[in-house]
Scaffold this active site. Structure first.
Site, PDB file in Angstrom:
ATOM      1  CG  ASP A 114      -2.170   0.636   1.182  1.00  0.00           C
ATOM      2  OD1 ASP A 114      -2.233   1.685   0.517  1.00  0.00           O
ATOM      3  OD2 ASP A 114      -3.136   0.141   1.783  1.00  0.00           O
ATOM      4  CG  ASP A 216      -4.186   5.907   1.178  1.00  0.00           C
ATOM      5  OD1 ASP A 216      -5.089   5.152   1.555  1.00  0.00           O
ATOM      6  OD2 ASP A 216      -4.011   7.050   1.667  1.00  0.00           O
ATOM      7  CD  GLU A 273      -8.703   5.145  -0.837  1.00  0.00           C
ATOM      8  OE1 GLU A 273      -9.511   4.817   0.027  1.00  0.00           O
ATOM      9  OE2 GLU A 273      -7.762   5.934  -0.611  1.00  0.00           O
ATOM     10  CG  HIS A 346      -8.668  -0.654   5.323  1.00  0.00           C
ATOM     11  ND1 HIS A 346      -8.564  -0.774   3.952  1.00  0.00           N
ATOM     12  CD2 HIS A 346      -8.154   0.547   5.622  1.00  0.00           C
ATOM     13  CE1 HIS A 346      -7.997   0.299   3.463  1.00  0.00           C
ATOM     14  NE2 HIS A 346      -7.734   1.128   4.455  1.00  0.00           N
ATOM     15  CG  ASP A 347     -10.888   2.896   4.602  1.00  0.00           C
ATOM     16  OD1 ASP A 347     -10.316   2.834   5.709  1.00  0.00           O
ATOM     17  OD2 ASP A 347     -10.314   3.233   3.560  1.00  0.00           O
TER      18      ASP A 347
HETATM   19  C1  NOJ Z   1      -7.656   5.708   2.670  1.00  0.00           C
HETATM   20  C2  NOJ Z   1      -7.335   4.547   3.548  1.00  0.00           C
HETATM   21  O1  NOJ Z   1      -7.952   3.407   3.030  1.00  0.00           O
HETATM   22  C3  NOJ Z   1      -7.830   4.910   4.931  1.00  0.00           C
HETATM   23  O2  NOJ Z   1      -7.807   3.813   5.810  1.00  0.00           O
HETATM   24  C4  NOJ Z   1      -6.998   6.035   5.425  1.00  0.00           C
HETATM   25  O3  NOJ Z   1      -7.518   6.487   6.670  1.00  0.00           O
HETATM   26  C5  NOJ Z   1      -6.996   7.207   4.459  1.00  0.00           C
HETATM   27  N1  NOJ Z   1      -6.868   6.820   3.088  1.00  0.00           N
HETATM   28  C6  NOJ Z   1      -5.853   8.132   4.756  1.00  0.00           C
HETATM   29  O4  NOJ Z   1      -4.659   7.548   4.359  1.00  0.00           O
END
Ligand code: NOJ
Length: 569
Positions: A114, A216, A273, A346-347
Site C-alpha cells: 500500500d 492510497d 484508490e 478496511h474503511d
Molecule cells: C484511505 C485509507 O484506506 C484509509 O484507511 C486512510 O484512513 C486514508 N486513506 C488516509 O490515508
C-alpha cells in the site's frame, strides 16, 4: 451458425491467453494488525501472515494486498507513515517480510504493498525537517501557507476526519494542510524532489519482489492553483476538503510520470484508490492510455452519504442507484480497462449490514454478495473475514472505538445537534472498526488470533463464525468462497464475457448476464427480505448452477435469494 460460435470461442481463447495474471485471480486484502498475532502482543504480525498462507492458497487467491506495514505512530493505523522503506518493528523485520514474499511465491501468491503518497506522518523525518524553518532543504516538501489577516486558517476546508484541514505550526509561524488527521501532513507533489523520493521508495519495494501496489487517496495529490474558501456545507462554516481538492485538473500529469518511473516494465498490477473519479472519466485512468491497471471507484459504496464524507443524515438509497453505479463502471471499462470488484475493505462496514435489509439471513446475504463479487467482470477483492461472513460490531460507547474517523464523525454529529444515541447509531452503521476486528481462526480463546490482549475487541460471534468451524462445514461461507473462486477461474464466460444488466428498473432484484460465444451466465439477487417475482422469460433454457436455497423457482426469488444460472445454446 455453429461455425460462428467456434470462431468466437477461438477468438476468446486467444484473448484469454492475453489476460494478465492479476485479471485471472482474486486478491485478498489483509489488515495486518488484525490478521494473526504470533508474539502475544495483541496485534498481528508478518510471521502470522506467513503462517496462514496455506489457508489463503486453499481459498484460491493469487495476491495479497497488505495495508501499510511501515514504521508508523499508528494514528491512522499505518496510513501515517514515518519511514517509507522500512518495516514497523511491531509487525516484524525486513527478513520476515522477505521470507513472506518467498513463501507466498512458492504458493503462487504475490504480495502487494500500500503506497500512502498523499501524506506522510508528522513523525516522518521529511516533515520534521520541513517544519523546522522556512528555509531548510525540505521547507517546500509539504503544503505550507500563511494565516489569513485575522490569524485564522488559510481556507475553511474541513479535513476528512473532521475539524479544519489546516494546523498551525509554531516553528514556522504558518499553517500546513492535512486532508486527513492533523498528524498526516499532505506532501507537496508540485516539488519534483518529493515526487522522486516517493518513486524511489516504490522502486525499493519492487526490488524486493512485490507484485504490485494499491495507491492510497491518490485523487488528493494535486491541489488547486489557488486556495480559496468554499461554500460551507456544515453549521460550523466549513466545507468538505473533498469538494475543493479531489481530482484537480493536472493530476494525470503526475500519475503518468509515476507510471513511467516506477510501474512500466514490471509484471505487477496497480490499483488506485480514487474517490472522486466518475465512471465517465475511467478511461483516462485505466486501460491502455491510463495510469493504473485498476481503480477503486466508490460510487456504489457512498450511496448512504448525504454529502461528501459526512456520516450524519445517512440517506436511504435505492437499489437502482446501486445497480447503476456498478453497471456504469462495467460499461466504462468494457473495451478498455478492468474493474476491481469490491464491496468491503478496511474503511467500509461489512457488506451484509451495509447493503442488505434488516432482518435478512446473514449467511444467505453474504453468500449473495459473494455471487455478485465473483460474477461481475473484473478482479474480485476479498477483504479478510468477508470469506467467513463477518458482520458489523455495535459497541456501546464511542470510547470503545479505535477508529479516528469514527471519533471525528461522532463529534461532528453532536455538533450538528444529534443526540449521543443518534450519533452512536451512525457509528454503528459506518464505523471502520467493524471491518477491523481481528480474524476469527478458531472457537478457542481470543478466536485463535492472539495469546495476549487483542488491540481491538473480537466480535462476539467468533465461536460459530470462524475458519476452523467453517472449514469443516461443506455449506459454510468459507467453502462457498473456495468453490466459487475456483469456478470463476475456470470460466471463460466470467473471465471474458460481456456484461449486460437485466431487470434494470427493478428496485428489488439485481440481475445481470455475462455472455461469451454460445454461453451465458446469469446472476440474480433479491435485495429484500421478502419473496419477489419477476418475468423470467430470459431464463427459459437456463440451468441453475449455484443458489443459496436448495430449491429455486424461475420467476420467484425468496428472501435474499441469490441464484446463478448457466445457458448454452
Ligand atoms: C484511505 C485509507 O484506506 C484509509 O484507511 C486512510 O484512513 C486514508 N486513506 C488516509 O490515508
Amino acid at each position: 451458425m455453429r461455425g460462428d460460435f467456434h470462431l468466437t470461442l477461438r477468438a476468446a481463447a486467444i484473448f484469454m491467453k492475453n489476460l494478465k495474471w492479476w485479471q485471472k485471480t482474486a486478491v485478498y486484502q489483509i489488515y495486518p494488525k488484525s490478521f494473526m498475532d504470533t508474539t502475544g502482543s495483541g496485534t498481528g504480525d508478518i510471521v502470522g501472515i506467513t503462517q496462514k498462507l496455506d489457508y489463503l492458497q486453499k481459498l484460491g487467491i493469487g495476491a495479497i494486498w497488505l495495508t501499510p506495514i511501515y514504521p508508523s505512530p499508528q494514528v491512522d493505523n499505518g496510513y501515517d507513515i514515518a519511514d517509507y522503506t522500512a518495516i514497523d518493528p511491531a509487525y516484524g523485520t525486513m527478513a520476515d517480510f522477505e521470507n513472506l514474499i518467498s513463501e507466498a511465491d512458492k504458493r503462487g501468491i504475490k504480495i502487494v504493498m500500500d503506497l500512502v503518497y498523499n501524506h506522510s506522518s508528522e513523525k516522518n523525518s521529511w516533515f520534521i525537517e520541513s517544519k523546522s524553518s522556512r528555509t531548510n532543504p525540505k521547507a517546500d516538501w509539504y503544503i505550507w501557507r500563511d494565516a489569513k489577516a485575522d490569524g485564522s486558517a488559510p481556507t475553511n476546508w474541513r479535513g476528512i476526519f473532521g475539524g479544519s484541514a489546516w494546523n498551525w505550526c509554531e516553528e514556522r509561524q504558518q499553517y500546513y494542510l492535512h486532508t486527513f488527521a492533523v498528524q498526516q501532513p499532505d506532501l507537496n507533489w508540485e516539488n519534483p524532489e518529493v515526487r522522486q523520493a516517493l518513486y524511489d521508495a516504490a522502486n525499493f519495494w519492487l526490488d524486493k519482489g512485490v507484485g504490485g501496489f494499491r495507491i492510497d487517496a491518490i485523487t488528493y495529490i494535486k491541489k488547486p492553483a489557488e486556495f480559496v474558501d468554499g461554500e460551507p456545507d456544515n453549521k460550523d462554516g466549513t466545507v468538505a476538503i473533498h469538494k475543493m481538492t479531489a481530482n484537480t485538473p493536472g493530476i494525470l500529469y503526475f500519475l503518468h510520470e509515476f507510471k513511467k518511473k516506477v510501474f512500466d516494465g514490471h509484471d505487477i498490477f496497480t490499483v488506485g484508490e480514487a474517490n472522486g473519479v466518475a465512471a465517465e472519466e475511467l478511461n483516462q485512468w485505466v486501460g491502455d492510455d491510463g495510469v493504473f491497471d485498476m481503480l477503486f471507484e466508490f460510487s456504489h459504496l457512498t450511496l448512504a452519504f448525504t454529502d461528501g464524507e459526512i456520516w450524519c443524515y445517512p440517506r436511504k438509497w435505492k437499489l437502482t442507484e446501486f445497480k447503476k453505479a456498478l453497471s456504469d463502471s462495467q460499461i466504462a471499462t468494457k473495451e478498455n480497462g478492468w474493474c476491481p470488484i469490491f464491496f468491503e475493505n478496511h474503511d467500509q462496514p461489512r457488506c451484509m449490514n451495509h447493503f442488505m435489509p434488516e432482518g435478512a439471513d446473514s449467511i444467505k446475504a453474504v453468500k449473495a454478495f459473494a455471487r455478485i463479487l465473483m460474477t461481475l467482470r473484473g478482479t474480485p477483492f476479498i477483504f479478510q473475514g468477508q470469506e467467513l461472513g463477518f458482520t458489523n460490531v455495535a459497541w456501546d460507547s464511542i470510547e470503545q472505538y479505535n477508529d479516528i474517523s469514527s471519533r471525528g464523525q461522532y463529534e461532528l454529529s453532536l455538533k450538528e445537534g444529534f443526540t449521543s444515541k443518534e450519533a452512536m447509531d451512525f457509528v454503528h452503521f459506518f464505523s471502520r472498526d467493524s471491518a477491523r476486528t481481528p480474524m476469527q481462526w478458531t472457537s478457542g480463546e481470543n478466536a485463535g488470533f492472539t495469546s495476549g490482549k487483542s488491540w481491538l475487541p473480537i466480535h462476539d460471534d467468533y465461536k460459530t463464525c470462524n475458519a476452523e468451524v467453517e472449514d469443516k462445514d461443506a455449506d459454510s461461507v468459507l467453502n462457498f468462497y473456495r468453490k466459487f473462486n475456483a469456478f470463476r477461474k475456470d470460466s471463460e464466460v466470467l473471465m471474458h464475457g460481456d456484461y449486460e444488466e437485466l431487470l434494470q428498473d427493478d428496485e428489488n432484484i439485481f440481475a445481470f448476464v455475462r455472455s461469451l460465444g454460445n454461453k451465458k451466465i446469469y446472476t440474480l439477487v433479491n435485495f429484500t427480505p421478502d419473496k419477489v417475482s419477476f418475468d423470467a422469460g430470459f431464463l427459459n433454457k437456463a440451468k441453475k448452477i449455484f443458489g443459496n436455497y436448495s430449491t429455486t423457482e424461475k420467476g420467484i426469488l425468496q428472501s435474499t435469494e441469490a441464484v446463478v444460472y448457466e445457458e448454452e445454446f
